[in-house]
Write an enzyme that holds these catalytic residues in place. Sequence first.
Site, PDB file in Angstrom:
ATOM      1  N   GLY A 182       6.445   4.397   8.532  1.00 49.89           N
ATOM      2  CA  GLY A 182       5.984   5.866   8.861  1.00 49.89           C
ATOM      3  C   GLY A 182       6.085   6.529  10.039  1.00 49.89           C
ATOM      4  N   SER A 183       5.883   6.991  10.828  1.00 50.39           N
ATOM      5  CA  SER A 183       5.279   8.262  11.691  1.00 50.39           C
ATOM      6  C   SER A 183       5.506   6.923  13.202  1.00 50.39           C
ATOM      7  CB  SER A 183       3.997   9.215  11.887  1.00 50.39           C
ATOM      8  OG  SER A 183       2.802   7.706  11.973  1.00 50.39           O
ATOM      9  N   THR A 184       6.082   7.178  14.146  1.00 47.10           N
ATOM     10  CA  THR A 184       5.525   6.075  15.705  1.00 47.10           C
ATOM     11  C   THR A 184       4.251   6.196  16.049  1.00 47.10           C
ATOM     12  OG1 THR A 184       8.263   6.983  15.292  1.00 47.10           O
ATOM     13  CG2 THR A 184       6.373   6.685  18.101  1.00 47.10           C
TER      14      THR A 184
ATOM     15  N   VAL B  86       0.824   5.936  14.073  1.00 47.42           N
ATOM     16  CA  VAL B  86       0.839   5.573  13.453  1.00 47.42           C
ATOM     17  C   VAL B  86       0.972   3.649  13.452  1.00 47.42           C
ATOM     18  CG1 VAL B  86      -0.222   4.673  10.721  1.00 47.42           C
ATOM     19  CG2 VAL B  86       0.247   7.080  11.612  1.00 47.42           C
ATOM     20  N   GLY B  87       2.419   4.139  13.915  1.00 42.81           N
ATOM     21  CA  GLY B  87       3.207   2.325  13.719  1.00 42.81           C
ATOM     22  C   GLY B  87       2.748   1.742  15.365  1.00 42.81           C
TER      23      GLY B  87
ATOM     24  N   GLU C  11       9.551   0.053  10.959  1.00 44.51           N
ATOM     25  CA  GLU C  11      11.019   1.593  10.802  1.00 44.51           C
ATOM     26  C   GLU C  11      10.014   2.759  11.398  1.00 44.51           C
ATOM     27  OE1 GLU C  11      13.861   1.255  10.471  1.00 44.51           O
ATOM     28  OE2 GLU C  11      13.439  -1.294   9.464  1.00 44.51           O
TER      29      GLU C  11
ATOM     30  N   GLU D 255      10.456  15.267  15.665  1.00 42.52           N
ATOM     31  CA  GLU D 255      10.786  15.342  14.250  1.00 42.52           C
ATOM     32  C   GLU D 255      10.370  15.913  13.459  1.00 42.52           C
ATOM     33  OE1 GLU D 255       9.408  11.201  12.722  1.00 42.52           O
ATOM     34  OE2 GLU D 255      11.481  11.467  11.208  1.00 42.52           O
TER      35      GLU D 255
ATOM     36  N   LYS E  89       0.933  -1.442  -0.156  1.00 40.00           N
ATOM     37  CA  LYS E  89      -0.545   0.528  -0.109  1.00 40.00           C
ATOM     38  C   LYS E  89       1.315   1.653  -0.379  1.00 40.00           C
ATOM     39  CE  LYS E  89      -1.632   2.804   2.935  1.00 40.00           C
ATOM     40  NZ  LYS E  89      -2.015   4.733   1.993  1.00 40.00           N
TER      41      LYS E  89
ATOM     42  N   CYS F 184      13.959   9.455   8.316  1.00 42.24           N
ATOM     43  CA  CYS F 184      13.474   9.453   9.676  1.00 42.24           C
ATOM     44  C   CYS F 184      15.173   9.158   9.448  1.00 42.24           C
ATOM     45  CB  CYS F 184      13.177   7.963   9.392  1.00 42.24           C
ATOM     46  SG  CYS F 184      13.844   6.863   7.745  1.00 42.24           S
TER      47      CYS F 184
HETATM   48  P1  NDP Z   1       1.842   7.806   8.296  1.00 43.80           P
HETATM   49  O1  NDP Z   1       2.077   7.516   9.473  1.00 43.80           O
HETATM   50  O2  NDP Z   1       0.473   8.709   8.657  1.00 43.80           O
HETATM   51  O3  NDP Z   1       1.774   7.231   6.879  1.00 43.80           O
HETATM   52  C1  NDP Z   1       3.106   6.334   7.125  1.00 43.80           C
HETATM   53  C2  NDP Z   1       1.802   5.108   5.781  1.00 43.80           C
HETATM   54  O4  NDP Z   1       1.154   4.565   6.653  1.00 43.80           O
HETATM   55  C3  NDP Z   1       0.946   5.681   4.267  1.00 43.80           C
HETATM   56  O5  NDP Z   1       1.265   4.643   4.111  1.00 43.80           O
HETATM   57  C4  NDP Z   1      -0.320   6.409   5.170  1.00 43.80           C
HETATM   58  O6  NDP Z   1      -1.610   5.647   4.435  1.00 43.80           O
HETATM   59  C5  NDP Z   1      -0.275   4.479   5.980  1.00 43.80           C
HETATM   60  N1  NDP Z   1      -1.663   4.966   7.191  1.00 43.80           N
HETATM   61  C6  NDP Z   1      -1.645   6.204   8.043  1.00 43.80           C
HETATM   62  N2  NDP Z   1      -2.567   5.837   8.794  1.00 43.80           N
HETATM   63  C7  NDP Z   1      -2.869   4.868   8.973  1.00 43.80           C
HETATM   64  C8  NDP Z   1      -3.504   3.487   9.888  1.00 43.80           C
HETATM   65  N3  NDP Z   1      -4.576   3.887  10.663  1.00 43.80           N
HETATM   66  N4  NDP Z   1      -2.675   2.316   9.589  1.00 43.80           N
HETATM   67  C9  NDP Z   1      -2.727   1.068   8.639  1.00 43.80           C
HETATM   68  N5  NDP Z   1      -2.403   2.475   7.580  1.00 43.80           N
HETATM   69  C10 NDP Z   1      -1.712   3.517   7.390  1.00 43.80           C
HETATM   70  O7  NDP Z   1       3.292   9.327   8.250  1.00 43.80           O
HETATM   71  P2  NDP Z   1       2.164  10.572   7.205  1.00 43.80           P
HETATM   72  O8  NDP Z   1       2.323  11.160   6.088  1.00 43.80           O
HETATM   73  O9  NDP Z   1       1.079  11.500   8.309  1.00 43.80           O
HETATM   74  O10 NDP Z   1       3.728  11.788   8.066  1.00 43.80           O
HETATM   75  C11 NDP Z   1       3.367  12.120   9.309  1.00 43.80           C
HETATM   76  C12 NDP Z   1       5.278  11.934   9.866  1.00 43.80           C
HETATM   77  O11 NDP Z   1       4.996  11.116   9.882  1.00 43.80           O
HETATM   78  C13 NDP Z   1       6.404  12.768   9.368  1.00 43.80           C
HETATM   79  O12 NDP Z   1       5.731  14.335   8.911  1.00 43.80           O
HETATM   80  C14 NDP Z   1       6.879  12.473   9.383  1.00 43.80           C
HETATM   81  O13 NDP Z   1       7.595  12.625  11.174  1.00 43.80           O
HETATM   82  C15 NDP Z   1       6.768  10.872  10.042  1.00 43.80           C
HETATM   83  N6  NDP Z   1       7.512  10.123   9.241  1.00 43.80           N
HETATM   84  C16 NDP Z   1       8.175   9.208   8.520  1.00 43.80           C
HETATM   85  C17 NDP Z   1       8.654   8.596   7.751  1.00 43.80           C
HETATM   86  C18 NDP Z   1       9.456   7.638   8.273  1.00 43.80           C
HETATM   87  O14 NDP Z   1      10.480   7.512   6.865  1.00 43.80           O
HETATM   88  N7  NDP Z   1      10.007   7.533   9.134  1.00 43.80           N
HETATM   89  C19 NDP Z   1       8.200   7.929   6.751  1.00 43.80           C
HETATM   90  C20 NDP Z   1       6.539   9.283   6.825  1.00 43.80           C
HETATM   91  C21 NDP Z   1       6.202  10.369   7.674  1.00 43.80           C
HETATM   92  P3  NDP Z   1      -1.990   7.045   3.764  1.00 43.80           P
HETATM   93  O15 NDP Z   1      -0.606   8.503   3.430  1.00 43.80           O
HETATM   94  O16 NDP Z   1      -2.548   6.960   2.750  1.00 43.80           O
HETATM   95  O17 NDP Z   1      -2.635   7.328   3.904  1.00 43.80           O
END
Ligand code: NDP
Length: 453
Positions: free
Chosen positions: A207-209, A211-212, A229, A356, A154, A263
């Site tokens: 992604g973000s901590t 959502v993780g 990650e 971050e 996804k 990150c």
């Molecule tokens: P998110 O953590 O929201 O998004 C990462 C992925 O998770 C996207 O594909 C997103 O889908 C998906 N996602 C979001 N919500 C859910 C859920 N409830 N269940 C399953 N999957 C989900 O990152 P953001 O785009 O909101 O970025 C916010 C902040 O996160 C950034 O400013 C940064 O600080 C951090 N970040 C860190 C990253 C890293 O590499 N460690 C990468 C990205 C962000 P979709 O976007 O389609 O809704």
Amino acid sequence: MTVYTVINPATEQPVTEVAQADVGQADAAIERAARAHEAWRKVAPGDRARLLRSFAAAVDAHIDELAALEIAGSGHPVGQARWEAGHVRDVLLYYSAAPERLTGQQIPVAGGLDVTFREPVGVVGLIVPWNFPMPILSWGMAPALAAGCAVIAKPAEMTPLTAIRIGELALEAGVPEGVFQVLPGKGSVVGRRLVDHPLVRKIVFTGSTEVGQQIMAGCARQVKRLTLELGGKSANIVFADADIEKAAATAPYAVFDNAGQDCCARSRILVQASVLDKFMGLLETAVKAVKVGNPAADDTEMGPLISAAHRAHVASYVPEGAPVAFRGSAPDGPGFWFPPTVLAPVSTGSPAYTEEIFGPVVTVTPFADEDEAIALANDTPYGLSGSIWTGNVGRAIRVARGVEAGNLSVNSHSSVRYWTPFGGFKQSGLGRELGPQAVDAFTEIKNVFIATE
Ligand code: NDP
């Protein structure tokens, strides 16, 4: 049908519309993947390896096309975008050597033969962020496919274009239907369904901590396997005995690459107080020299931020009256531009120092000695990466052992090589990607005892 309009972050112009999957389509894809997995796991190791090499060759033949999609959809500078597409090829080639090497053990026992097998975990849900759409896709996809898993990726809603094309290339290369699917959609819909559906046996999330943490809680309900990650707030530690010129010249690229949306960004520079003034003078020259602009131009080093909303978020860390020491440049006009920005002095309690930012903003903080440098570096819930600049090899090793982070570099900023492990300590993640062991994370060990008496 819901569609998402992909916006070019450098021009603010629409690029294309992408249909968003709903829960019903996600369920259908998961069931398709489960059926495909049954056949894929039985494909002879040598054939699975050959298919992965064909997939890598298909990616290699489309590097420029993939790079162009990433420039248009994510605003990545062309040199970086080409590197990222080549990285997908390399990760596929590296893990194409894994199927024939996925060996178990033979363990001495009385009365029989004891052997272990590495069985594929099953369907893997790969949830990819928007900051590095191609590399992060490949880190989960390639070792999972090599292990015999079926994968549903996804992509992030904002940056689906390269993942969609890579999914097509997999089919063109002969990877059987259903083995690797790309399912664009919202995280709260498709991402959540991957987490909740019992036929998905493992989630790989970057992604973000925040959502993780939700995903970890969701996986806990089914004891679902999980690799995370997450975020970072990494330190770039510069000791007085370092090559200060080199440390200052490279520091901007350790945090402003990908416009800071990384990150691993070294977003806290810690400098030994005795060389602070010299370092700041050199850093200013280096920051002002960073070429920010049109991602399609060959000499561009930094592009725009991903969206208007993200730019507003980054800007909130540099409010009116913020302690801006100096800044680089950014184009005027359309595009989500934000200039490289250096904040100093900052309090170690301020949000710019602790959170971050995920943008081109870095803080500079002095320290007195080695103990204080390690304490400052570790004073964060994160633990992903970091750099240590010193001419003293003993200190380099002491500090590398003392900093709680998964990926450290001494007198350099390199942290991601596909053949070395990558991942975070503390709230930066769980498990490791890349490197020789990554395939193991997509397998379960099965122990079989065969009686001989
Ligand atoms: P998110 O953590 O929201 O998004 C990462 C992925 O998770 C996207 O594909 C997103 O889908 C998906 N996602 C979001 N919500 C859910 C859920 N409830 N269940 C399953 N999957 C989900 O990152 P953001 O785009 O909101 O970025 C916010 C902040 O996160 C950034 O400013 C940064 O600080 C951090 N970040 C860190 C990253 C890293 O590499 N460690 C990468 C990205 C962000 P979709 O976007 O389609 O809704």
